[in-house]
Write an enzyme that holds these catalytic residues in place. Sequence first.
Site, mmCIF file in Angstrom:
data_model
loop_
_atom_site.group_PDB
_atom_site.id
_atom_site.type_symbol
_atom_site.label_atom_id
_atom_site.label_comp_id
_atom_site.label_asym_id
_atom_site.label_seq_id
_atom_site.Cartn_x
_atom_site.Cartn_y
_atom_site.Cartn_z
ATOM 1 N N ARG A 175 0.763 -1.218 0.199
ATOM 2 C CA ARG A 175 -0.155 0.223 0.070
ATOM 3 C C ARG A 175 0.648 1.187 -0.036
ATOM 4 N NH1 ARG A 175 -2.492 -3.372 -1.524
ATOM 5 N NH2 ARG A 175 -3.900 -4.516 -0.660
ATOM 6 N N SER A 224 -10.587 -0.248 3.759
ATOM 7 C CA SER A 224 -9.893 -0.869 4.985
ATOM 8 C C SER A 224 -9.184 0.659 5.403
ATOM 9 C CB SER A 224 -8.965 -1.542 4.308
ATOM 10 O OG SER A 224 -9.219 -2.932 4.117
ATOM 11 N N GLU A 295 -4.381 3.324 6.458
ATOM 12 C CA GLU A 295 -4.058 2.898 5.215
ATOM 13 C C GLU A 295 -4.960 4.088 4.373
ATOM 14 O OE1 GLU A 295 -5.136 -1.128 3.474
ATOM 15 O OE2 GLU A 295 -5.746 -0.125 1.598
HETATM 16 C C1 LIG Z 1 -15.660 -0.384 -0.729
HETATM 17 C C2 LIG Z 1 -14.199 -0.142 -0.930
HETATM 18 C C3 LIG Z 1 -13.201 -1.400 -1.132
HETATM 19 C C4 LIG Z 1 -11.980 -1.320 -1.410
HETATM 20 N N1 LIG Z 1 -11.026 -2.297 -1.617
HETATM 21 C C5 LIG Z 1 -9.746 -2.073 -1.593
HETATM 22 C C6 LIG Z 1 -8.937 -3.196 -2.144
HETATM 23 O O1 LIG Z 1 -9.446 -4.417 -2.173
HETATM 24 N N2 LIG Z 1 -7.784 -3.058 -2.369
HETATM 25 C C7 LIG Z 1 -7.151 -1.776 -2.071
HETATM 26 O O2 LIG Z 1 -5.861 -1.484 -2.093
HETATM 27 N N3 LIG Z 1 -7.861 -0.638 -1.616
HETATM 28 C C8 LIG Z 1 -9.469 -0.858 -1.688
HETATM 29 N N4 LIG Z 1 -10.121 0.435 -1.288
HETATM 30 C C9 LIG Z 1 -9.316 1.677 -1.167
HETATM 31 C C10 LIG Z 1 -9.291 2.463 -2.443
HETATM 32 O O3 LIG Z 1 -10.415 1.912 -3.500
HETATM 33 C C11 LIG Z 1 -7.953 2.274 -3.241
HETATM 34 O O4 LIG Z 1 -6.997 2.809 -2.283
HETATM 35 C C12 LIG Z 1 -7.874 3.302 -4.375
HETATM 36 O O5 LIG Z 1 -6.737 2.648 -5.184
HETATM 37 C C13 LIG Z 1 -7.972 4.748 -4.415
HETATM 38 O O6 LIG Z 1 -8.067 5.251 -5.579
HETATM 39 P P1 LIG Z 1 -8.786 6.810 -5.618
HETATM 40 O O7 LIG Z 1 -8.684 7.237 -6.994
HETATM 41 O O8 LIG Z 1 -9.999 6.828 -5.130
HETATM 42 O O9 LIG Z 1 -7.718 7.456 -4.584
HETATM 43 P P2 LIG Z 1 -7.988 8.850 -3.696
HETATM 44 O O10 LIG Z 1 -8.806 8.304 -2.559
HETATM 45 O O11 LIG Z 1 -8.703 9.858 -4.517
HETATM 46 O O12 LIG Z 1 -6.462 9.231 -3.287
HETATM 47 C C14 LIG Z 1 -5.733 8.319 -2.696
HETATM 48 C C15 LIG Z 1 -4.290 8.958 -2.623
HETATM 49 O O13 LIG Z 1 -3.791 8.960 -4.156
HETATM 50 C C16 LIG Z 1 -3.582 10.368 -4.404
HETATM 51 N N5 LIG Z 1 -3.748 10.514 -5.815
HETATM 52 C C17 LIG Z 1 -4.977 10.136 -6.247
HETATM 53 N N6 LIG Z 1 -4.811 10.404 -7.724
HETATM 54 C C18 LIG Z 1 -3.578 10.850 -7.935
HETATM 55 C C19 LIG Z 1 -2.859 11.092 -9.019
HETATM 56 N N7 LIG Z 1 -3.427 11.220 -10.235
HETATM 57 N N8 LIG Z 1 -1.518 11.723 -9.024
HETATM 58 C C20 LIG Z 1 -0.912 11.708 -7.637
HETATM 59 N N9 LIG Z 1 -1.639 11.124 -6.609
HETATM 60 C C21 LIG Z 1 -2.898 10.951 -6.627
HETATM 61 C C22 LIG Z 1 -4.236 11.352 -3.366
HETATM 62 O O14 LIG Z 1 -3.693 12.559 -3.305
HETATM 63 C C23 LIG Z 1 -4.317 10.580 -2.328
HETATM 64 O O15 LIG Z 1 -3.206 10.581 -1.645
HETATM 65 C C24 LIG Z 1 -11.356 0.143 -1.350
HETATM 66 C C25 LIG Z 1 -12.224 1.316 -0.986
HETATM 67 C C26 LIG Z 1 -13.763 0.975 -1.017
HETATM 68 C C27 LIG Z 1 -14.374 2.264 -0.765
#
Ligand SMILES: Cc1cc2nc3c(=O)[nH]c(=O)nc-3n(C[C@H](O)[C@H](O)[C@H](O)COP(=O)(O)OP(=O)(O)OC[C@H]3O[C@@H](n4cnc5c(N)ncnc54)[C@H](O)[C@@H]3O)c2cc1C
Length: 301
Positions: A175, A224, A295
């Site tokens: 992560r 998580s 996380e």
């Molecule tokens: C129901 C549910 C289930 C999930 N299951 C999993 C799972 O199985 N495995 C897992 O790993 N995660 C899981 N997650 C967590 C989440 O979906 C992941 O961490 C996902 O990859 C985050 O992506 P995001 O675009 O929503 O990021 P955001 O929440 O928007 O951002 C996360 C981080 O990334 C940075 N960021 C985003 N985009 C960029 C960019 N273009 N350039 C630079 N920095 C950037 C942000 O500044 C922040 O620090 C789950 C979440 C939910 C709600």
Amino acid sequence: MSLDNNLIKKFGNNLSENVNLSNYSWFNLGGKAEYLFKAKDKNQLLEFLKEAKQQNLMITILGAGSNTLIRDNGVKGAVVKLGKNFSFTKLIDKNIIEVGAATLDRNVANFAKENNLSNFEFLSCIPGSIGGAIVMNSGCYDDDISKILISIKAIDKNKLTEIEIKKEDIKFSYRGSNLSENLIFISAKFKGSFDKKDKIEKKQLALKKKKKKSQPSQIKTCGSTFKNISKDKKAWMLIKEAGCNDLKEGDAMISPKHCNFFVNDGNAKSSDIENLINKVKKKVYEKTGANLELEIKIIGE
Ligand SMILES: Cc1cc2nc3c(=O)[nH]c(=O)nc-3n(C[C@H](O)[C@H](O)[C@H](O)COP(=O)(O)OP(=O)(O)OC[C@H]3O[C@@H](n4cnc5c(N)ncnc54)[C@H](O)[C@@H]3O)c2cc1C
């Protein structure tokens, strides 16, 4: 701080003031962004970053907000979101695809399937965008983004330059990675291995089914909350062992289906979620000696 009016005019509808951010986080919580900039394309993003640097405006990049808790008093400076032009999927070689950083993970999984490319199935279970997945080295069931990645294109928000970073030059961890926080990822290249479409589809469905069985859906959560300590010391186990399953703070609660999923059960404030996080962390430490690490990302005031 306030930006001069010419700047607001220059970026037109792409730059707004005082924007409520609750719709931009899966917790459905958060105060206002002083500015919200939705970058139309790479050139506009670079232009905005240049202006922001000149005016000392703080930049916070947000993906799909599925891993981010936004505090109640909002975010100072500009929150940057990547617009539609950053959401694309392209087959650039037989088994290599290039995708924009705003593309949703599940769309990448489906595009790979349509092109008979395997190893992307796990992305169909993760609700975020590719930018967020790179930062988080997101994954599940023994797969993660680092295993399929070839390279990333990014803009350094301080140097205002575009760079391409090869996977070999990145140290990914569980992560996370050693990638600089100054980078805004704009696209990435991934490699798959050939397989039959129906086999890939079956694998996707099996993973989704497995997830549905163990994790809650249709709730306001960011997945998580804490990282697992190890394979046999999962965060949910420690939370359960410390007797935290039933803890609540206002309308912030712990999912009865998966106790590492914290939930906005209606009218929680971000501070309720954060208080619940701190309470659980303290109790787990007192009871088990384990120091849980977040996380999810927390941003804002
Ligand atoms: C129901 C549910 C289930 C999930 N299951 C999993 C799972 O199985 N495995 C897992 O790993 N995660 C899981 N997650 C967590 C989440 O979906 C992941 O961490 C996902 O990859 C985050 O992506 P995001 O675009 O929503 O990021 P955001 O929440 O928007 O951002 C996360 C981080 O990334 C940075 N960021 C985003 N985009 C960029 C960019 N273009 N350039 C630079 N920095 C950037 C942000 O500044 C922040 O620090 C789950 C979440 C939910 C709600």
